[in-house]
Design a protein around this motif. Structure first.
Motif, mmCIF file in Angstrom:
data_model
loop_
_atom_site.group_PDB
_atom_site.id
_atom_site.type_symbol
_atom_site.label_atom_id
_atom_site.label_comp_id
_atom_site.label_asym_id
_atom_site.label_seq_id
_atom_site.Cartn_x
_atom_site.Cartn_y
_atom_site.Cartn_z
ATOM 1 N N GLN A 179 0.835 -1.201 0.000
ATOM 2 C CA GLN A 179 0.000 0.000 0.000
ATOM 3 C C GLN A 179 0.870 1.251 0.000
ATOM 4 O O GLN A 179 0.681 2.159 -0.805
ATOM 5 C CB GLN A 179 -0.907 -0.008 1.239
ATOM 6 C CG GLN A 179 -1.786 1.236 1.340
ATOM 7 C CD GLN A 179 -2.538 1.301 2.668
ATOM 8 O OE1 GLN A 179 -2.071 0.758 3.676
ATOM 9 N NE2 GLN A 179 -3.674 1.943 2.669
ATOM 10 N N ARG A 210 1.108 3.891 -3.078
ATOM 11 C CA ARG A 210 0.773 5.298 -2.840
ATOM 12 C C ARG A 210 1.917 6.189 -3.299
ATOM 13 O O ARG A 210 1.701 7.303 -3.774
ATOM 14 C CB ARG A 210 0.462 5.545 -1.365
ATOM 15 C CG ARG A 210 -0.833 4.872 -0.954
ATOM 16 C CD ARG A 210 -1.249 5.270 0.419
ATOM 17 N NE ARG A 210 -1.935 6.553 0.385
ATOM 18 C CZ ARG A 210 -2.705 6.993 1.363
ATOM 19 N NH1 ARG A 210 -2.879 6.279 2.431
ATOM 20 N NH2 ARG A 210 -3.296 8.159 1.260
ATOM 21 N N LEU A 233 -6.694 -4.508 -1.169
ATOM 22 C CA LEU A 233 -5.445 -4.254 -1.889
ATOM 23 C C LEU A 233 -5.585 -4.689 -3.348
ATOM 24 O O LEU A 233 -5.138 -3.993 -4.257
ATOM 25 C CB LEU A 233 -4.284 -5.003 -1.223
ATOM 26 C CG LEU A 233 -2.909 -4.778 -1.852
ATOM 27 C CD1 LEU A 233 -2.496 -3.316 -1.762
ATOM 28 C CD2 LEU A 233 -1.853 -5.659 -1.202
ATOM 29 N N LEU A 262 -6.520 3.108 -2.715
ATOM 30 C CA LEU A 262 -5.323 2.837 -1.906
ATOM 31 C C LEU A 262 -5.533 3.331 -0.480
ATOM 32 O O LEU A 262 -5.049 2.734 0.480
ATOM 33 C CB LEU A 262 -4.098 3.502 -2.526
ATOM 34 C CG LEU A 262 -3.430 2.717 -3.657
ATOM 35 C CD1 LEU A 262 -2.341 3.545 -4.313
ATOM 36 C CD2 LEU A 262 -2.840 1.408 -3.140
ATOM 37 N N VAL A 307 -7.448 0.771 1.419
ATOM 38 C CA VAL A 307 -6.842 -0.540 1.690
ATOM 39 C C VAL A 307 -6.852 -0.770 3.193
ATOM 40 O O VAL A 307 -6.433 0.087 3.969
ATOM 41 C CB VAL A 307 -5.402 -0.621 1.137
ATOM 42 C CG1 VAL A 307 -4.670 -1.825 1.729
ATOM 43 C CG2 VAL A 307 -5.429 -0.744 -0.382
#
Lengths: 245, 245
Positions: A189, A193, B39, B217, B220
């Motif tokens: 993640q 990002r 995810l 994201l 997540v």
């Protein structure tokens, strides 16, 4: 999974590099280089801006490499796999031990049943005809039955110990594995990002690369450029005057 | 010049198309498709965003074609060149006429000078020896001189007329040509500004293509994804319990 993601990012990097190469090459083109004046300046800046754009995309691809691809690729090397296998083997060993202890319990339970049956048969025989020999037999059978009962209790005890240990290890390992999975998800993640951050950055930088072109295009002054043209084409030269005698 | 600019834009279009093609192709990659949970959703969106980016660049290249390249290319076709040549020929004709009239003036000026010299010589001869024949000669020479003077005046007059006409035409044509040059500069300026507008637009659209990825994201949830993992790996199953006798 993160290895495949790294591979995907790697492909993206190659696309960016190709794009940057093409933009950079085009920015050097001599096309319309003869354009002069304020328009010529704006045109030169427009061509140069392609080089700047190329730089932005190159920077993007470099950062993708160092800040996304590499971390994803290096996450949990071979040691991690070895550790996972160790966990696996450890739990498998415990499971095997548990199974064998369970078998022992079953065997001891059967042995006890046999002994109890034997004792019962011998007690019935004693009721039919009493003898010293029979009494000895019954005593012996009772002793064996008690011993089988003790055996079973010991086996159950061992099973329960193993089961308890297995459970504890299982919980610890499961929690450890679950923690590792959470870590993995968070790691991915975080780096995906970073990908979107870099993409945003790229758009921002790209924007700013067009600004000088915008500025110079706003400054294009047809009247001023016309003067250049007049000078070159001599349309503004002193005219011939009337002739006197 | 605008033709070469159109060519430059055409090259840019080809680069954009190539870039879009590569991004679109990569977006279909099956890499890490097995990633699940929140995810997995974010990853799928990230891959899809490459297709969206490709669309943005394709749109950019299409608009570059219709709103920049084509207008630059179609600006002033063959008729315009013919018109320019006509202007040129017209002015050249007038210039030639002017030159020939100037030559006539020079010739007439020389003829007058010759006649005046002749008259002077003959007048001196008359002072030395008077005769009827000489007086006739002088009269004739004076007449010729006057005629040469008239000739010169006529030539100067013609020259001045031509010069005046040439000047007027020259001014009109020059102003026309200067106006056309201003038009050309403004036309190019307008379409290069369209280029920067489209570039800005592209950056904006590109930005918005990353936003859904950003969103997912942010969403997540490692704890949620861990549950999936627990289910698959059965680490949360009911444990075996203690055995009783």
């Amino acid at each position: 999974m993160q290895k495949e993601m790294a591979e995907f990012i790697h492909e993206r990097i190659k696309i960016e590099e190709e794009y940057a190469k093409n933009l950079s090459k085009l920015s050097l083109s001599p096309l319309a280089a003869q354009e002069e004046g304020t328009l010529g300046e704006a045109w030169t800046q427009l061509k140069k801006s392609l080089h700047d754009e190329a730089e932005v995309h190159l920077k993007f691809s470099n950062k993708l490499h160092s800040e996304v691809e590499k971390p994803l690729l290096s996450f949990r090397g071979d040691n991690f796999k070895k550790d996972l296998k160790k966990y696996d083997h450890h739990i498998a060993d415990l499971r095997k031990q548990l199974a064998s202890r369970f078998a022992s319990v079953e065997k001891a339970r059967k042995a006890l049943a046999d002994r109890q049956k034997d004792l019962e048969v011998k007690t019935q025989q004693l009721e039919i005809k009493l003898s010293n020999k029979h009494e000895e037999d019954i005593k012996k059978a009772r002793r064996k039955s008690t011993q089988a009962g003790d055996d079973l209790m010991r086996c159950v005890d061992l099973y329960n110990q193993t089961q308890c240990k297995w459970f504890e290890e299982m919980v610890t390992t499961s929690m450890e594995l679950e923690k590792l999975e959470v870590e993995r998800i968070e790691w991915i993640q975080q780096h995906l990002r970073q990908y979107t951050t870099l993409r945003h950055e790229t758009d921002m930088f790209n924007q700013s690369m067009v600004e000088p072109v915008d500025q110079l295009l706003q400054n294009v002054d047809p009247a001023k450029d016309r003067e250049l043209w007049v000078k070159e084409n001599k349309t503004g030269d002193v005219r011939p005057v009337d002739m006197d005698l």
